[in-house]
Design a protein around this motif. Structure first.
Motif, PDB file in Angstrom:
ATOM      1  N   ARG A 176      -6.477   9.821  14.861  1.00 40.31           N
ATOM      2  CA  ARG A 176      -5.341  10.709  15.123  1.00 40.31           C
ATOM      3  C   ARG A 176      -5.827  12.114  15.464  1.00 40.31           C
ATOM      4  NH1 ARG A 176      -0.004  12.335  11.539  1.00 40.31           N
ATOM      5  NH2 ARG A 176      -1.508  13.450  10.252  1.00 40.31           N
ATOM      6  N   ASP A 177      -6.807  12.620  14.709  1.00 37.01           N
ATOM      7  CA  ASP A 177      -7.337  13.957  14.977  1.00 37.01           C
ATOM      8  C   ASP A 177      -7.938  14.034  16.372  1.00 37.01           C
ATOM      9  OD1 ASP A 177      -6.569  14.725  12.453  1.00 37.01           O
ATOM     10  OD2 ASP A 177      -8.582  14.553  11.584  1.00 37.01           O
ATOM     11  N   LEU A 178      -8.660  12.981  16.760  1.00 35.27           N
ATOM     12  CA  LEU A 178      -9.282  12.934  18.074  1.00 35.27           C
ATOM     13  C   LEU A 178      -8.226  13.058  19.173  1.00 35.27           C
ATOM     14  CD1 LEU A 178     -11.932  10.250  19.130  1.00 35.27           C
ATOM     15  CD2 LEU A 178      -9.950  10.677  20.547  1.00 35.27           C
ATOM     16  N   LEU A 179      -7.137  12.323  19.014  1.00 31.94           N
ATOM     17  CA  LEU A 179      -6.073  12.345  20.020  1.00 31.94           C
ATOM     18  C   LEU A 179      -5.329  13.674  20.025  1.00 31.94           C
ATOM     19  CD1 LEU A 179      -4.757   8.720  19.403  1.00 31.94           C
ATOM     20  CD2 LEU A 179      -5.887   9.533  21.490  1.00 31.94           C
ATOM     21  N   ILE A 180      -5.064  14.228  18.849  1.00 34.65           N
ATOM     22  CA  ILE A 180      -4.374  15.517  18.778  1.00 34.65           C
ATOM     23  C   ILE A 180      -5.218  16.622  19.405  1.00 34.65           C
ATOM     24  CG2 ILE A 180      -3.543  17.312  17.196  1.00 34.65           C
ATOM     25  CD1 ILE A 180      -2.635  15.045  15.327  1.00 34.65           C
ATOM     26  N   ASP A 181      -6.518  16.608  19.138  1.00 31.88           N
ATOM     27  CA  ASP A 181      -7.413  17.628  19.695  1.00 31.88           C
ATOM     28  C   ASP A 181      -7.437  17.595  21.220  1.00 31.88           C
ATOM     29  OD1 ASP A 181      -8.034  18.413  17.143  1.00 31.88           O
ATOM     30  OD2 ASP A 181      -9.980  17.407  17.069  1.00 31.88           O
ATOM     31  N   ALA A 182      -7.088  16.443  21.802  1.00 37.45           N
ATOM     32  CA  ALA A 182      -7.105  16.308  23.264  1.00 37.45           C
ATOM     33  C   ALA A 182      -5.805  16.763  23.916  1.00 37.45           C
ATOM     34  CB  ALA A 182      -7.383  14.850  23.640  1.00 37.45           C
ATOM     35  N   LEU A 183      -4.794  17.099  23.104  1.00 34.62           N
ATOM     36  CA  LEU A 183      -3.498  17.524  23.635  1.00 34.62           C
ATOM     37  C   LEU A 183      -3.430  19.036  23.800  1.00 34.62           C
ATOM     38  CD1 LEU A 183      -1.175  15.273  21.423  1.00 34.62           C
ATOM     39  CD2 LEU A 183      -1.908  14.843  23.775  1.00 34.62           C
ATOM     40  N   PHE A 184      -2.499  19.486  24.631  1.00 40.18           N
ATOM     41  CA  PHE A 184      -2.264  20.919  24.758  1.00 40.18           C
ATOM     42  C   PHE A 184      -1.773  21.458  23.413  1.00 40.18           C
ATOM     43  CE2 PHE A 184      -1.046  20.079  29.455  1.00 40.18           C
ATOM     44  CZ  PHE A 184      -2.384  20.042  29.806  1.00 40.18           C
ATOM     45  N   PRO A 185      -2.052  22.719  23.116  1.00 45.35           N
ATOM     46  CA  PRO A 185      -1.559  23.310  21.860  1.00 45.35           C
ATOM     47  C   PRO A 185      -0.044  23.162  21.727  1.00 45.35           C
ATOM     48  CG  PRO A 185      -3.141  24.778  22.930  1.00 45.35           C
ATOM     49  CD  PRO A 185      -2.859  23.668  23.910  1.00 45.35           C
ATOM     50  N   ASP A 186       0.382  22.888  20.509  1.00 44.11           N
ATOM     51  CA  ASP A 186       1.806  22.796  20.161  1.00 44.11           C
ATOM     52  C   ASP A 186       2.521  21.606  20.812  1.00 44.11           C
ATOM     53  OD1 ASP A 186       1.643  25.173  18.619  1.00 44.11           O
ATOM     54  OD2 ASP A 186       1.881  26.375  20.442  1.00 44.11           O
ATOM     55  N   THR A 187       1.752  20.627  21.283  1.00 38.55           N
ATOM     56  CA  THR A 187       2.392  19.410  21.794  1.00 38.55           C
ATOM     57  C   THR A 187       3.098  18.664  20.674  1.00 38.55           C
ATOM     58  OG1 THR A 187       0.780  19.136  23.583  1.00 38.55           O
ATOM     59  CG2 THR A 187       2.002  17.185  22.912  1.00 38.55           C
ATOM     60  N   VAL A 188       2.448  18.586  19.511  1.00 37.91           N
ATOM     61  CA  VAL A 188       3.039  17.890  18.365  1.00 37.91           C
ATOM     62  C   VAL A 188       3.933  18.853  17.593  1.00 37.91           C
ATOM     63  CG1 VAL A 188       2.605  16.589  16.256  1.00 37.91           C
ATOM     64  CG2 VAL A 188       1.022  16.379  18.200  1.00 37.91           C
TER      65      VAL A 188
END
Length: 395
Positions: free
Chosen positions: A123-135
């Motif tokens: 999950r961290d790997l995928l979140i780190d690959a997203l633009f800031p504040d996507t989640v």
């Protein structure tokens, strides 16, 4: 990609409800194609809870998607080297198979390689690959309304969001699914009792050494015990058996009473090696989970502005494919939404759902047909498991 297709996806606000591997993967893939995406996740923060035991990714699904998302190098820094090992025991504690899937030296690029990764690390790997504040954290879905072809989403914290396209990636208890279909899950005949061990190296060291940061299974006497490591160093275990659908109600057991469930499990495993009872005695809590699945022939009327992926779309008993299939759903959906072969979102979603449901139905059928072999193993099914895990060719 043609300009019209680019505009079609870039002009839409896309809401993904659920920040598990499937939802986060979809967000990554769509952002790579220029889409406006928000992921609404009920957790209070990225670090608010442990995500569970390890998960293995497969060559033609999870690993394929990781490659498509340009995350293979990042994955290689996070996966658990050697955790794809298996140790299979009988109830007496005799080892039937040790490290069977390591018969040959395999690694990335080999179709048989199934590297394990902690769910939290994935999950961290995928979140780190997203633009800031996507989640958008602390966003537990409550309800939604369709207004002029768009969705108004409401969350339990009172916040409201809007979207042109909503994707339910909120798991087997999906609250988005009923907006698309009334088809309900049916019971497979098997259930599991799940337990959690904190600090196993000190409170049940013998089991901790048996697991050895990999996969431990014990099969016999009409049930299977599976133990896996958690990302925080703890252990998760599952006891699978065939039970009547109303067993929890008729058993007289209270799963909020830890001591009562512990006593029950120790008693039902009294003929097993005492080492296994240490799992039950040290579990922090217990959860009862009936294993259900959606009908193999399910299909609903497609909406061009709403769809599902992962367990929300095609719940099935655990078979090692859940996360892999959710990630593959994400890849297929992102490709359909951005393909020049479809003239509208409606056509794109129809193509995705037809493919997704057919693929899941084939896997679900195989799993349901084999559920008794796992949850109520015989000598023959145990030998089949040994053959499969050891990489031998079955005649």
């Amino acid at each position: 990609m043609t300009a019209s297709v680019k505009n079609r996806i870039r002009e839409k606000e896309i809401a993904i409800i659920g920040g598990g591997p499937g939802g986060l993967t979809l967000a990554r893939l769509l952002q790579m194609k220029g889409a406006q995406v928000k992921v609404y996740e009920r957790d209070l923060s990225q670090a608010s809870r442990v995500q569970g035991a390890i998960v293995d990714l497969h060559f033609d699904s999870g690993l394929k998607v990781i490659e498509e998302a340009n995350l293979t190098d990042a994955f290689k820094t996070k996966y658990m080297v050697g955790a794809d090992r298996y140790r299979l025991l009988d109830p007496a504690g005799n080892i039937l198979l040790d490290d069977g899937n390591q018969v040959k030296k395999i690694g990335f690029g080999d179709p048989d390689f199934r590297p394990e990764i902690d769910r939290g690390s994935l999950r961290d790997l995928l979140i780190d690959a997203l633009f800031p504040d996507t989640v958008v954290w602390d966003s537990q879905f409550k309800e939604m309304r369709e207004i002029d072809g768009r969705w108004q989403l409401q969350f339990t914290n009172g916040k409201i969001a809007t979207a042109d396209l909503a994707i339910g990636a909120d798991g087997y208890r999906s609250k988005v699914r009923p907006y698309l279909t009334s088809i309900e899950a049916q019971y497979s005949g098997a259930s599991i009792i799940q337990g959690e061990i904190d600090h196993p190296e000190t409170i049940c060291p013998e089991i901790y050494r048996l697991v050895d940061n990999a996969n431990l299974m014990v099969m016999g006497e009409g049930r299977t015990l599976a133990v896996q490591p958690r990302g925080d160093g703890g252990l998760t275990f599952y006891i699978a058996s065939m039970l009547p659908e109303n067993w929890k109600e008729t058993s007289g057991l209270d799963f909020d009473n830890r001591e009562q469930i512990c006593t029950y499990l120790v008693k039902t495993h009294e003929n097993w090696n005492p080492v296994f009872s240490s799992l039950f005695k040290t579990s922090a809590h217990f959860v009862f989970r009936p294993l259900s699945y959606y009908p193999l022939d399910q299909r609903w009327a497609t909406k061009g502005n709403l769809t599902l992926l992962g367990d929300a779309a095609h719940l099935m008993p655990p078979n090692g494919e859940g996360v892999n299939l959710a990630m593959l759903d994400a890849l297929n959906l992102s490709e359909c939404l951005t393909s020049a072969g479809y003239s509208s979102l409606q056509e794109a979603v129809i193509a995705y759902e037809d493919s997704m449901i057919a693929k899941a139905a084939a896997l679900c059928k195989e799993t349901v047909n084999g559920i008794r072999d796992f949850a109520s193993p015989t000598d023959e099914s145990i030998q089949q498991m040994i053959t499969m895990l050891s990489g031998q060719t079955m005649e």
